[in-house]
Design a protein around this motif. Structure first.
Motif, PDB file in Angstrom:
ATOM      1  N   CYS A 181      50.603   5.754 -19.460  1.00 46.96           N
ATOM      2  CA  CYS A 181      52.015   5.714 -18.553  1.00 46.96           C
ATOM      3  C   CYS A 181      50.568   6.767 -17.777  1.00 46.96           C
ATOM      4  CB  CYS A 181      52.259   6.675 -20.069  1.00 46.96           C
ATOM      5  SG  CYS A 181      53.907   7.879 -18.879  1.00 46.96           S
ATOM      6  N   SER A 182      51.810   6.900 -16.599  1.00 42.79           N
ATOM      7  CA  SER A 182      51.482   7.876 -15.386  1.00 42.79           C
ATOM      8  C   SER A 182      50.846   9.658 -15.463  1.00 42.79           C
ATOM      9  CB  SER A 182      52.422   7.441 -14.142  1.00 42.79           C
ATOM     10  OG  SER A 182      52.480   6.636 -13.708  1.00 42.79           O
TER      11      SER A 182
ATOM     12  N   SER B 160      50.282  12.866 -16.567  1.00 45.22           N
ATOM     13  CA  SER B 160      49.515  13.550 -15.468  1.00 45.22           C
ATOM     14  C   SER B 160      48.196  14.210 -17.276  1.00 45.22           C
ATOM     15  CB  SER B 160      49.605  15.061 -14.854  1.00 45.22           C
ATOM     16  OG  SER B 160      50.387  15.737 -16.479  1.00 45.22           O
TER      17      SER B 160
ATOM     18  N   ARG C 210      48.210   2.039 -14.334  1.00 40.59           N
ATOM     19  CA  ARG C 210      49.314   2.832 -14.765  1.00 40.59           C
ATOM     20  C   ARG C 210      50.621   2.953 -15.090  1.00 40.59           C
ATOM     21  NH1 ARG C 210      45.949   9.133 -15.708  1.00 40.59           N
ATOM     22  NH2 ARG C 210      47.582   9.576 -16.281  1.00 40.59           N
ATOM     23  N   VAL C 211      51.509   3.662 -14.942  1.00 36.40           N
ATOM     24  CA  VAL C 211      52.753   3.691 -14.693  1.00 36.40           C
ATOM     25  C   VAL C 211      53.611   3.569 -15.782  1.00 36.40           C
ATOM     26  CG1 VAL C 211      53.496   0.901 -16.439  1.00 36.40           C
ATOM     27  CG2 VAL C 211      54.805   1.888 -14.305  1.00 36.40           C
ATOM     28  N   ALA C 212      54.693   4.655 -15.562  1.00 39.25           N
ATOM     29  CA  ALA C 212      55.628   5.544 -16.303  1.00 39.25           C
ATOM     30  C   ALA C 212      56.376   4.816 -17.646  1.00 39.25           C
ATOM     31  CB  ALA C 212      56.766   6.048 -15.661  1.00 39.25           C
TER      32      ALA C 212
END
Ligand SMILES: [Zn+2]
Length: 204
Positions: free
Chosen positions: A56-57, A59, A78-80
């Protein structure tokens, strides 16, 4: 809504912070693991990462730090919501075909906001802004067996894992995914990163 205040930084300040961080990195005074110039020069000739990670993106989920891995070790997408889309699948295929990473990790994480949004859509029909909704719709098919009787916390935990398994299923259902599994040289695993503890739990 989030109870965490925003960073308080203006865009230009944030940009300065990134530039300062990169300057520290280049000067060898980074606060985080440094890399020797010789290693960068060596890696410039080519990359041979040993694992591909779809995460996931968020942080709070930085794969290199989580796995204490250095430059050239991990190929990271990485991607939400760590969702699969044609572009993501293309990156995975590139990692398999050209980089030959032996391990593929689908890494979800606890308290994932994208998965929480998908639960909201699933249970209450909530709709997000247009392109966020596209992300949510990538997650929804994996949540069909969601137990509506669970507490919100337990439901999110179940959904995070279901989302990882859904991504894995989509990969394994492709012809290429099936072929690689049969060959046995490539391994696809799911995992959940616990943002509360820093632990990665690999799924059975
Ligand atoms: Zn997330």
């Amino acid at each position: 809504m989030s109870t965490i205040p925003d960073s308080g930084l203006k865009a230009d300040d944030a940009l300065q912070r990134l530039k300062a961080g990169n300057a520290r990195f280049v000067a060898g005074t980074a606060r985080f693991p440094t890399v020797q110039k010789e290693i960068l020069a060596d890696l410039a000739k080519g990359q041979h990462p040993y694992a591909t990670i779809l995460s996931c993106s968020d942080s709070r989920v930085p794969p290199e730090l989580i796995f204490d891995a250095g430059f050239g070790e991990l190929f990271i997408i990485r991607v939400a919501g760590n969702v699969l889309s044609p572009e993501i699948a293309g990156s995975l295929q590139y990692a398999g075909r050209h980089l030959h990473t032996p391990l593929f990790v689908m890494l979800g994480h606890t308290n994932c906001g994208a998965v929480a949004a998908a639960i909201e859509t699933r249970l209450r029909g909530t709709r997000e802004h247009s392109r966020i909704q596209l992300l949510v719709e990538c997650i929804l098919p994996g949540l069909e067996d969601l137990d509506p009787q669970l507490t919100p916390e337990a439901m999110l935990a179940q959904a995070v894992e279901a989302n990882v398994r859904w991504t894995m299923r989509q990969i394994l259902e492709t012809q290429e995914g099936r072929e690689r599994q049969v060959e046995g040289r490539v391994k696809l695993v799911g995992a959940i990163y616990e943002i509360e503890t820093g632990l990665v739990r690999f799924l059975e």
